[in-house]
Every structure is written in C-alpha cells, then in structure tokens.
Design a protein around this motif. Sequence first.
Motif, short mmCIF file in Angstrom:
data_model
loop_
_atom_site.label_atom_id
_atom_site.label_comp_id
_atom_site.label_asym_id
_atom_site.label_seq_id
_atom_site.Cartn_x
_atom_site.Cartn_y
_atom_site.Cartn_z
N GLY A 26 23.78 20.42 42.49
CA GLY A 26 24.77 19.35 42.75
C GLY A 26 26.19 19.27 42.16
N LEU A 27 26.42 20.51 41.39
CA LEU A 27 27.78 20.46 40.85
C LEU A 27 28.96 20.64 41.87
N SER A 28 30.09 20.35 41.61
CA SER A 28 31.48 20.59 42.34
C SER A 28 31.85 22.01 41.97
N VAL A 29 32.07 22.89 43.13
CA VAL A 29 32.25 24.25 42.71
C VAL A 29 33.58 24.66 43.46
N LEU A 30 34.60 25.49 42.87
CA LEU A 30 35.73 26.02 43.57
C LEU A 30 35.70 27.51 43.17
N VAL A 31 35.53 28.29 44.32
CA VAL A 31 35.80 29.58 44.26
C VAL A 31 37.26 30.06 44.46
N ILE A 32 37.92 31.01 43.75
CA ILE A 32 39.45 31.30 43.98
C ILE A 32 39.15 32.79 44.07
N GLU A 33 40.01 33.57 44.85
CA GLU A 33 40.02 34.67 45.35
C GLU A 33 41.79 35.38 45.72
N LYS A 34 41.99 36.19 44.88
CA LYS A 34 43.50 36.49 45.03
C LYS A 34 43.83 37.15 46.45
N GLU A 35 42.80 37.55 46.98
CA GLU A 35 43.29 38.36 48.33
C GLU A 35 43.13 37.34 49.47
N GLY A 259 32.57 24.85 33.11
CA GLY A 259 32.51 26.25 32.74
C GLY A 259 33.32 27.09 33.76
N VAL A 260 33.86 28.33 33.37
CA VAL A 260 34.57 28.97 34.18
C VAL A 260 33.84 30.46 34.23
N VAL A 261 33.39 30.88 35.35
CA VAL A 261 32.78 32.19 35.75
C VAL A 261 33.74 33.15 36.29
N LEU A 262 33.83 34.22 35.50
CA LEU A 262 34.87 35.32 35.92
C LEU A 262 33.93 36.56 36.59
N ALA A 263 34.14 36.36 37.91
CA ALA A 263 33.53 37.53 38.76
C ALA A 263 34.63 38.11 39.51
N ALA A 264 35.53 38.54 38.80
CA ALA A 264 36.69 39.27 39.94
C ALA A 264 36.80 40.55 39.96
N GLY A 265 35.47 41.28 39.46
CA GLY A 265 35.66 42.80 39.86
C GLY A 265 36.17 43.70 38.50
N GLY A 266 36.17 44.99 38.77
CA GLY A 266 36.53 45.69 37.57
C GLY A 266 38.27 46.17 37.39
N PHE A 267 38.34 47.17 36.87
CA PHE A 267 39.91 47.70 36.80
C PHE A 267 39.94 49.00 37.27
N GLU A 268 39.21 49.38 38.19
CA GLU A 268 39.52 50.65 38.84
C GLU A 268 40.84 51.04 39.42
N SER A 288 36.98 54.38 45.89
CA SER A 288 36.72 53.95 47.32
C SER A 288 36.35 52.34 47.49
N THR A 289 36.82 51.69 46.48
CA THR A 289 36.85 50.11 46.66
C THR A 289 38.04 49.63 47.64
N PRO A 290 38.34 48.57 47.75
CA PRO A 290 39.25 47.94 48.50
C PRO A 290 40.93 48.12 47.86
N GLU A 291 41.90 48.56 48.50
CA GLU A 291 42.96 49.27 47.81
C GLU A 291 43.56 47.98 47.20
N ASP A 292 44.04 48.47 45.88
CA ASP A 292 44.79 47.69 44.89
C ASP A 292 44.17 46.35 44.59
N ALA A 293 42.93 46.24 44.74
CA ALA A 293 42.18 44.82 44.53
C ALA A 293 41.81 44.59 43.17
N ASN A 294 41.05 45.61 42.54
CA ASN A 294 40.40 45.23 41.47
C ASN A 294 41.28 45.70 40.30
N ARG A 295 42.04 44.96 39.54
CA ARG A 295 43.14 45.50 38.64
C ARG A 295 42.86 45.09 37.14
N GLY A 296 41.70 44.42 37.04
CA GLY A 296 41.41 44.10 35.70
C GLY A 296 42.08 42.74 35.23
#
Length: 577
Positions: A26-35, A259-268, A288-296
């Motif tokens: 029942g909580l209000s949730v926003l997911v943000i995605e940079k791509e 709360g804030v949940v960080l789930a933005a991938g790694g730094f490869e 082999s992950t999506p190009e230029d996506a996970n930048r830490g």
Amino acid sequence: METYDVVVVGSGAAGAMAALRAADAGLSVLVIEKERKFGGTSAVSGGVLWVPNHKLNGAQEDSREDALAYLDANITVPVDRARLEAYVDEAPRMLAFMTGTGVPVAAGVWPDYFPDAPGARSDRSLTVPTFDGRKLGDTRYPLMREQYNRFKLFGKYAMDLSETFTLMMQAKGWKRTVANIYRRYWLDRETRKLSHRDRRFTQGAALMGELYEKAFARGVELRTETRLEELVLGESTGTVGAIEVSNYGRRYRIAARLGVVLAAGGFEWNQQLRERFYPVPGLTRHSSTPEDANRGEALLAGERIGASTEHTGEGWWIPTMQLPMPGSANFHEIHQAAFDVGRPHSLCVNRKGVRFVNEATGYDRFGQAMVADELASGANCPCWLIFDAQFRAKFSAGGLMPDILMSDAKVPGDWWDHYVFRAESVAALAAKIHVPADALSASVARMNAFARSGIDEEFARGANAYDQMFGDPSVTPNPCLGTIEKGPFYAVPINNGDLGTKGGLRCDARARVLDADGQPIAGLYAAGNCAASPFGNSYPGAGATIGPALTFGYVAASDIIARAGNAGGRVAQEIEA
C-alpha cells in the motif's frame, strides 16, 4: 517538491522487486531510470535466479544447512556472515511472495557452478516462462529494454533458453525449432504493425515483464530519462529523505518519506572506477552489459554522504569477443563466449601459447583464471580461443556462427586476420597471432592426447557435471574434449568481459547501506549490483546475480514496511527450514 513513500533508483530486477513489494503493502512508489528504456541489465540477461531451499513444485529436499555448506566451500574471501545467512533465509520468502503475486517460476536442471563441493545441487536455478509483452500495454511494451541480437535468432526472433540450447548444440529437431520461431513471429500480424519487436518476452525480459505487469497494477510509477545526481540528507536528522535528479539537464528534487532504495547497477562502464578497484582493469568496452549504462553513479553518490564499499576488486566475469556491428559503420558488438570456450575441438591459451584454465569451467571462474594468469605471466587479457574445422562445423565462437549458418565464404573479408584468424596449420596460425609456434603446437598436441584418452591431465576439463552439461554427447570418451587436428585452424581473441560488478555499497542483512564505521545510513538501502555481493568473490550458480538482486530488493522494501508499521498487503508465507 514531490513526495513518495519510497523512491527506487534503477529499474532492473532489484528495483522492480523493491517497488512491487512496497506497493503491494500500500505504499506509494516511484521508480526512476536514467535510460530511455526500462528493465535494466536484468531485461537483457538470461533471467535465471539462484534460490537455494526453494521447495518449488516438490523439488528434492534442499536445506538451509546444505546451502550454507555449499557457499562456505566456494567463498574464499571474508564476507558478512549475517548478510549471507539472510540471503539463504530470505530468498525462499522472496520467491513465495513473487509467485504469490502471480509470477510463474520453474525449476531447471542446471548444476551449481561448483558441482563437486559439499551441498551442491542441480535444481537451485529457476527461470520464468515466456511472457506476452503486449500485456504491458501498447505504450510500455516497446519501452522495455530489448534483448541483444546474440540472444535472438538472426538478430530478430526471441528464443527461450530451451530453444537457445537446442540451436547452440544443433540438437535433434533444431531445424524444426527454427521454423517454429520464424512462423510464430510472422503470423503475429497485429504486433508487426506496432513494432519490429517480438511480443514473446523470453529469458530476462520474461522476468521483468512479469514483475512490471504486477507492479504497474499496484500503482507503481516509472519515470525514465531521470538520472540520480545526489542523495539529500536531512540537516538535523542525517536521514536520506530525498534525492536530486536530472532530466535532460533540468535538476529537481523528489522526497522519499520512508526510504530510498538504490538499485542502479554496478560501475563496469566507468573506466576510472575500474582503474581504481580492479587489479586488472580491462576496458569498459569488453563488458557485455548495456553500453554506457552502469557507470556507478549510485555508488559515487553514496560515497559522497559517507557510505562504504566492499568486494570492489571483482566482477561477474564472462569471456567476450567483439565483431563489427551489422548495418552500422564504425560500431562494434560484444558477443559472449561463455560456453564456446569449452566446446570440444578447441582450447584456450595465453599469449605465450600455454593453457591456463579448464576451459569448460563456469564463465566467472574462467575470468578469474584470466586475471590470475595476467598477473602471473603478463600475457593474458586477451587470451586466444584456438579451434579447428571440426569445431567450426558445429559451434559458434562468440559472434562467429557455425559453418552451417556462416561458412567461411560468407565471413566478411575485413574480419579475416583482424577479428578471426585462419591458417592451414597450427604453426602458421601461431605466426599470424604472434604466439610462439612451438608452445602452441605443444599445447595442441597435449590436448589431442587428452581427447583420445578422455582425461585432461592438466585441468580436468569435462570431469564434472557442469562441464559435461555444455559438452557434446556425440564426442567420446569425454564430451568436452575433442582433437584439434583437422584444418583449417582458427583463432579468435577472448577478452575478460563481465555481466556487471560484484562489489558495491556495503550493506547489512536488512539491505541498509553502511557507513565507514559499519553503521546504517538512515533511510538508505541498496540491492542488486549496486550493492556488494553477499557471496564475496564467488559465483555459486546460474542466477547468482539476479537471485540476490530480487532478494535484497524484497528485504529492503520489507524493512521499510516494518519501519512504517504497515502490515497491509500480501505477506509472504513462512518457509520451513
């Protein structure tokens, strides 16, 4: 300033699960995605999740004790014991919650990656069946990140894991499988009017399609093209109560009440962080992950407010190779070679012409061996995959398809002696790739002797269930060993690629981000490759990235729910040990 109960940064498996769990209560949730597209790295993955002791569909008796014994046997660095045990305990609860929302899950027959270790099994890797992408709605369906061409037939037609392995091995009925895939796609005329994309979401896309269908139904909001810039601490409380984001240069803040949940991938994809953390940095381009996506970005934002990190010297390694991208001038495509390097009629050598690993071992262990050999010899990263015409007739070598699909006559001329090397003898091949001919010839001769006896006296290739699963049963006496004696002979360079980073923000058993003193930073959680792996330097089985991502996304949201005193929604049933 906008306010939500929970703000999730990143739209992969960890973020989707955290959002679903919180919204279900029942909580209000926003997911943000940079791509521009959502689903993260998870959507382009194999979509497998490693869950010990899952009790799914009457699986043979697994136990908490067996799972921990297995993990203890293959983790070789210090890890947070409470966090490791939390994974073993919470993963089955996460699975019960996920299936309770209507996500179908099936247990596969996939040996753990250390099959000879105490407690190893062959039923902990789970998959999600094909999902109809149109269920997301005609607007959202084309906006989920699409699988790579390497996971699709002819770069267009979706394949599930069963179809993929059938074609990979040219198993009985593979031509019928091709015809069925082709027919399915073109008979779906309504979808063809909407998008080129196959409506059949398979592998990682199937998992993410299921999770988001359930999350959207519970009111989760998703905002793409929205990048995390800063974590905002309350001046008096020291609690992360908001984030600062940007959208095409416009910066603004969003408050997170609980709360804030960080789930933005790694730094490869951040070369500076690779140079900072990795003993052998490699190049971002080999990932082999999506190009230029996970930048830490999330890791760096966490460090700026005092968060600590751990296990940052390791990636989720996988051998890769690159080839020109069809139809695009001056661009290259990365191809995984996880199973190709261990097929019969081949071997891998360093640049001194010497073998350094059981080529059929798990892809992460293959990468670890590349790093170790590079540090010891200075002649690895890249290494060479060497094979003959017998291999070429049946198997792929990264993006070089088998002869039946891509004969030498069909290989573009500019590939030869630049991306793929060919010669009529092993010595001539050695000269082309600048490897000592006597060393390479000796390595090939030893492999030929091992192939005839069926016993690899150097690295025991093909001696366990995992190796044999990806061998060729028609090759005897060892399905993973075949002679390398029929010309022409070939070589392709193999890089130490990755599926993301193992290290990240240090978290506790409740997925709370910890500062340098080991104390939780109030209001801040992390999961997925944004957080350090509970397994340290180990990769225990297929799905050992997505399993913890889902589990600690679930754990983070559950902790937020508990702190909020909100007991509503669907609560996972307790799983007996």
